[in-house]
Design an enzyme around this catalytic site. Sequence first.
Site, PDB file in Angstrom:
ATOM      1  N   ARG A  33      23.196   9.897-131.521  1.00 34.85           N
ATOM      2  CA  ARG A  33      23.069  10.468-132.873  1.00 34.85           C
ATOM      3  C   ARG A  33      24.139  11.553-133.082  1.00 34.85           C
ATOM      4  O   ARG A  33      24.742  11.650-134.137  1.00 34.85           O
ATOM      5  CB  ARG A  33      21.689  11.070-133.095  1.00 34.85           C
ATOM      6  CG  ARG A  33      20.521  10.155-132.800  1.00 34.85           C
ATOM      7  CD  ARG A  33      20.171   9.204-133.935  1.00 34.85           C
ATOM      8  NE  ARG A  33      18.990   8.438-133.601  1.00 34.85           N
ATOM      9  CZ  ARG A  33      18.989   7.214-133.045  1.00 34.85           C
ATOM     10  NH1 ARG A  33      20.124   6.597-132.778  1.00 34.85           N
ATOM     11  NH2 ARG A  33      17.852   6.604-132.779  1.00 34.85           N
ATOM     12  N   GLU A 177       2.107   2.770-129.330  1.00 35.10           N
ATOM     13  CA  GLU A 177       3.262   2.269-130.077  1.00 35.10           C
ATOM     14  C   GLU A 177       3.805   0.961-129.495  1.00 35.10           C
ATOM     15  O   GLU A 177       4.671   0.980-128.615  1.00 35.10           O
ATOM     16  CB  GLU A 177       4.382   3.319-130.113  1.00 35.10           C
ATOM     17  CG  GLU A 177       5.599   2.836-130.898  1.00 35.10           C
ATOM     18  CD  GLU A 177       6.728   3.855-130.992  1.00 35.10           C
ATOM     19  OE1 GLU A 177       6.624   4.924-130.390  1.00 35.10           O
ATOM     20  OE2 GLU A 177       7.727   3.561-131.668  1.00 35.10           O
ATOM     21  N   LYS A 219       0.918   3.247-133.796  1.00 35.76           N
ATOM     22  CA  LYS A 219       2.270   3.361-134.364  1.00 35.76           C
ATOM     23  C   LYS A 219       2.955   2.005-134.263  1.00 35.76           C
ATOM     24  O   LYS A 219       3.623   1.702-133.260  1.00 35.76           O
ATOM     25  CB  LYS A 219       3.061   4.447-133.616  1.00 35.76           C
ATOM     26  CG  LYS A 219       4.510   4.586-134.079  1.00 35.76           C
ATOM     27  CD  LYS A 219       5.116   5.896-133.633  1.00 35.76           C
ATOM     28  CE  LYS A 219       6.604   5.963-133.931  1.00 35.76           C
ATOM     29  NZ  LYS A 219       7.168   7.302-133.784  1.00 35.76           N
ATOM     30  N   SER A 261      10.171   3.811-138.134  1.00 34.30           N
ATOM     31  CA  SER A 261      11.091   3.310-139.169  1.00 34.30           C
ATOM     32  C   SER A 261      12.014   2.224-138.615  1.00 34.30           C
ATOM     33  O   SER A 261      12.461   1.356-139.378  1.00 34.30           O
ATOM     34  CB  SER A 261      11.889   4.447-139.813  1.00 34.30           C
ATOM     35  OG  SER A 261      12.693   5.142-138.879  1.00 34.30           O
ATOM     36  N   SER A 289       5.625   7.942-139.008  1.00 33.91           N
ATOM     37  CA  SER A 289       5.972   8.656-137.779  1.00 33.91           C
ATOM     38  C   SER A 289       7.439   8.319-137.527  1.00 33.91           C
ATOM     39  O   SER A 289       7.787   7.642-136.573  1.00 33.91           O
ATOM     40  CB  SER A 289       5.089   8.202-136.615  1.00 33.91           C
ATOM     41  OG  SER A 289       5.510   8.833-135.416  1.00 33.91           O
ATOM     42  N   GLY A 291      11.543   8.635-136.998  1.00 34.55           N
ATOM     43  CA  GLY A 291      12.601   9.368-136.332  1.00 34.55           C
ATOM     44  C   GLY A 291      13.832   9.340-137.227  1.00 34.55           C
ATOM     45  O   GLY A 291      14.089  10.253-138.005  1.00 34.55           O
TER      46      GLY A 291
HETATM   47  P1  13P Z   1      12.424   5.480-135.606  1.00 39.09           P
HETATM   48  O1  13P Z   1      11.610   5.886-136.822  1.00 39.09           O
HETATM   49  O2  13P Z   1      13.818   5.958-135.657  1.00 39.09           O
HETATM   50  O3  13P Z   1      12.241   4.022-135.309  1.00 39.09           O
HETATM   51  O4  13P Z   1      11.790   6.262-134.375  1.00 39.09           O
HETATM   52  C1  13P Z   1      10.428   6.360-134.267  1.00 39.09           C
HETATM   53  C2  13P Z   1      10.040   6.407-132.857  1.00 39.09           C
HETATM   54  O5  13P Z   1       9.442   7.349-132.416  1.00 39.09           O
HETATM   55  C3  13P Z   1      10.395   5.266-131.990  1.00 39.09           C
HETATM   56  O6  13P Z   1       9.711   5.351-130.778  1.00 39.09           O
END
Ligand code: 13P
Length: 339
Positions: A33, A177, A219, A261, A289, A291
């Site tokens: 990033r 997740e 998630k 996302s 949730s 990132g």
């Molecule tokens: P993203 O929303 O960028 O996919 O990240 C969320 C996340 O915590 C992935 O484990």
Amino acid sequence: MNLHDLNKIAVKMVARGRGILAADESSGTIQKRFDKIGVTSTEENRRDYRELMFRAAEGMRYVSGVILYDETIWQKAADGTPLVKVIEAADAIPGIKVDEGTEELPEARGDLITKGLDQLSKRLPKYYEAGARFAKWRAVIDPTGGRPSYAGLLANAHALARYANLCQAHNIVPIVEPEVLMDGDNDIDTCYDVTEWVLKETFQQLYYLNVKLEGIVLKPNMVVSGMKCPQQAGVDEVADKTVRLLKSCVPSAVPGIAFLSGGQSDELATAHLDAMNKRGPLPWALTFSYGRALQAAAQKAWSGKKDNVPAAQAAFSHRARMNGLASQGEWSASMEKAG
Ligand code: 13P
């Protein structure tokens, strides 16, 4: 395990109008990033960047919890305040990513398995002591090239359940997740079928491992076309299929579902969440949730410069507010322009 307390935390994590900030990028991911914005990934830069989000008062109104990476949970802000305290001062709950990444599972068509169970029962009490009240473990499922294998799918669902069982024993709410990747060439119906299989198996394993559904947050990915698929499903199709799938797989005892996302653009991730919530009432809270979809604009605005902190905070706050509205089905595209 204190199920009453676990449930209280889980409910707060998905409180109306709020969602979770995933700021738990591993050292390798945050480096990627930062490379994009020309910033060297030093411990201080990582701290400064994350601190600016946690101190963005306007944006943090829409953030119920923050997922941290191991480095960050022990870090102090520039003024010496532990970052965990900065998060708590914004009325958000600190959380911790506890998985240790993935490796290939042999003889399983290239499927990956998530690592980190071995020392987990020793690490969890330390994280609780440091202020973490929830945790995250991500399983990765590739829906292309004949994957997933049953071996990969089962091993990942079982590991998620082992992790969730340990978290609850230590009074930490597990974010469960299982992520079906969005960056392949598969169509939306393949994503639907694979996600359905993954969720059915995951809830089966959670049951076998005595995980109490009132004390977890799920998630998942949304049901979308793979990014390299020529035929891209629109917002309504994504919302219809995702809601239909979740209703058939996720018991209503689960307090909330907070989506990842997964590489969607900022605005599309918001539009999808909003469209799903407009299809309510739903059996569980549906929130974010995110990132990348919460942070990409802020990273660009910041670009490692102190003078840019207010602009980066404004960019972060805007995305948090848009997603807060989407979590209630109250967002519209015109609000983006106004912002
Ligand atoms: P993203 O929303 O960028 O996919 O990240 C969320 C996340 O915590 C992935 O484990």
